[in-house]
Write a protein that holds these residues in place. Structure first.
Motif, PDB file in Angstrom:
ATOM      1  N   MET A 138      10.573 -10.221  -8.912  1.00  0.00           N
ATOM      2  CA  MET A 138      10.318 -11.107  -7.801  1.00  0.00           C
ATOM      3  C   MET A 138      10.516 -12.526  -8.312  1.00  0.00           C
ATOM      4  SD  MET A 138       7.085 -11.078  -5.171  1.00  0.00           S
ATOM      5  CE  MET A 138       7.531  -9.470  -4.563  1.00  0.00           C
ATOM      6  N   PHE A 139      10.885 -13.412  -7.411  1.00  0.00           N
ATOM      7  CA  PHE A 139      11.215 -14.776  -7.789  1.00  0.00           C
ATOM      8  C   PHE A 139      10.565 -15.770  -6.839  1.00  0.00           C
ATOM      9  CE2 PHE A 139      14.567 -12.008  -9.179  1.00  0.00           C
ATOM     10  CZ  PHE A 139      14.843 -12.451 -10.464  1.00  0.00           C
ATOM     11  N   VAL A 150       6.473 -10.762 -12.525  1.00  0.00           N
ATOM     12  CA  VAL A 150       6.274  -9.333 -12.275  1.00  0.00           C
ATOM     13  C   VAL A 150       5.014  -9.203 -11.417  1.00  0.00           C
ATOM     14  CG1 VAL A 150       5.871  -7.072 -13.319  1.00  0.00           C
ATOM     15  CG2 VAL A 150       7.338  -8.742 -14.480  1.00  0.00           C
ATOM     16  N   PRO A 151       5.162  -8.829 -10.144  1.00  0.00           N
ATOM     17  CA  PRO A 151       3.992  -8.692  -9.263  1.00  0.00           C
ATOM     18  C   PRO A 151       3.238  -7.387  -9.554  1.00  0.00           C
ATOM     19  CG  PRO A 151       5.980  -8.172  -8.046  1.00  0.00           C
ATOM     20  CD  PRO A 151       6.406  -8.587  -9.422  1.00  0.00           C
ATOM     21  N   THR A 152       2.211  -7.473 -10.385  1.00  0.00           N
ATOM     22  CA  THR A 152       1.455  -6.273 -10.756  1.00  0.00           C
ATOM     23  C   THR A 152       0.317  -5.974  -9.789  1.00  0.00           C
ATOM     24  OG1 THR A 152       0.086  -7.601 -12.240  1.00  0.00           O
ATOM     25  CG2 THR A 152       2.002  -6.493 -13.209  1.00  0.00           C
ATOM     26  N   THR A 153      -0.025  -6.953  -8.967  1.00  0.00           N
ATOM     27  CA  THR A 153      -1.057  -6.770  -7.944  1.00  0.00           C
ATOM     28  C   THR A 153      -0.563  -7.454  -6.675  1.00  0.00           C
ATOM     29  OG1 THR A 153      -2.743  -6.891  -9.657  1.00  0.00           O
ATOM     30  CG2 THR A 153      -3.490  -7.120  -7.384  1.00  0.00           C
ATOM     31  N   THR A 154      -0.676  -6.755  -5.546  1.00  0.00           N
ATOM     32  CA  THR A 154      -0.240  -7.318  -4.263  1.00  0.00           C
ATOM     33  C   THR A 154      -1.212  -6.911  -3.165  1.00  0.00           C
ATOM     34  OG1 THR A 154       1.071  -5.400  -3.626  1.00  0.00           O
ATOM     35  CG2 THR A 154       2.207  -7.084  -4.922  1.00  0.00           C
ATOM     36  N   GLY A 155      -1.103  -7.611  -2.043  1.00  0.00           N
ATOM     37  CA  GLY A 155      -1.772  -7.161  -0.841  1.00  0.00           C
ATOM     38  C   GLY A 155      -1.001  -5.988  -0.270  1.00  0.00           C
ATOM     39  N   PRO A 156      -1.588  -5.308   0.716  1.00  0.00           N
ATOM     40  CA  PRO A 156      -0.953  -4.113   1.273  1.00  0.00           C
ATOM     41  C   PRO A 156       0.462  -4.356   1.799  1.00  0.00           C
ATOM     42  CG  PRO A 156      -3.160  -4.410   2.181  1.00  0.00           C
ATOM     43  CD  PRO A 156      -2.877  -5.598   1.329  1.00  0.00           C
ATOM     44  N   GLU A 157       0.693  -5.527   2.372  1.00  0.00           N
ATOM     45  CA  GLU A 157       2.012  -5.812   2.957  1.00  0.00           C
ATOM     46  C   GLU A 157       3.106  -5.880   1.906  1.00  0.00           C
ATOM     47  OE1 GLU A 157      -0.673  -7.770   3.311  1.00  0.00           O
ATOM     48  OE2 GLU A 157      -1.299  -7.375   5.357  1.00  0.00           O
ATOM     49  N   SER A 196       4.946  -2.280 -12.517  1.00  0.00           N
ATOM     50  CA  SER A 196       4.181  -2.098 -13.747  1.00  0.00           C
ATOM     51  C   SER A 196       4.773  -2.997 -14.806  1.00  0.00           C
ATOM     52  CB  SER A 196       4.237  -0.648 -14.216  1.00  0.00           C
ATOM     53  OG  SER A 196       3.655   0.200 -13.246  1.00  0.00           O
ATOM     54  N   LEU A 197       3.925  -3.451 -15.711  1.00  0.00           N
ATOM     55  CA  LEU A 197       4.435  -4.243 -16.821  1.00  0.00           C
ATOM     56  C   LEU A 197       5.250  -3.368 -17.736  1.00  0.00           C
ATOM     57  CD1 LEU A 197       1.311  -6.394 -17.718  1.00  0.00           C
ATOM     58  CD2 LEU A 197       3.413  -7.166 -16.620  1.00  0.00           C
ATOM     59  N   PRO A 198       6.316  -3.936 -18.314  1.00  0.00           N
ATOM     60  CA  PRO A 198       7.106  -3.135 -19.274  1.00  0.00           C
ATOM     61  C   PRO A 198       6.256  -2.777 -20.480  1.00  0.00           C
ATOM     62  CG  PRO A 198       8.099  -5.309 -18.872  1.00  0.00           C
ATOM     63  CD  PRO A 198       6.830  -5.262 -18.113  1.00  0.00           C
ATOM     64  N   ALA A 199       6.565  -1.659 -21.079  1.00  0.00           N
ATOM     65  CA  ALA A 199       5.811  -1.190 -22.267  1.00  0.00           C
ATOM     66  C   ALA A 199       6.093  -2.035 -23.474  1.00  0.00           C
ATOM     67  CB  ALA A 199       6.145   0.256 -22.545  1.00  0.00           C
TER      68      ALA A 199
END
Length: 99
Positions: free
Chosen positions: A1-2, A82-89, A96-99
């Motif tokens: 995401m940007f 990296v959007p690891t947490t978002t609202g439902p929309e 997930s974060l890369p390993a």
């Protein structure tokens, strides 16, 4: 995401003259699913766009097609995250974060 942060480099009169073409550009990319949100900064010295794209090269190429950019009326700072947490929309864009 940007996150695309636009900063005006031209007077507001020039920005307002270019605004219809910029809005048409925004609408095109909302329609194809690339843009998720956008709006003016407060104070009005630019704007912000939240976008999705396959990679940074793609979003840089897209940003270069903005009528504001083509007219030399804005500078664009692009931040990838990296959007690891978002609202439902926005849950389809959660990663997930890369390993």
């Amino acid at each position: 995401m940007f996150i695309l942060e636009l900063t005006y480099t031209a007077p507001l009169e020039r920005i307002d003259a270019l605004l219809p073409a910029h809005v048409a550009w925004l609408e095109q990319h909302y329609a194809n699913g690339t843009f998720l949100a956008s709006g003016r900064k407060v104070p009005r010295d630019g704007g912000v766009i939240i976008a999705v794209a396959e990679n940074r090269d793609a979003i840089e190429a897209l940003a270069a097609t903005d009528p504001f950019a083509q007219a030399g009326a804005t500078a664009c700072r692009i931040t990838e995250f990296v959007p690891t947490t978002t609202g439902p929309e926005l849950s389809p864009y959660c990663e997930s974060l890369p390993a």
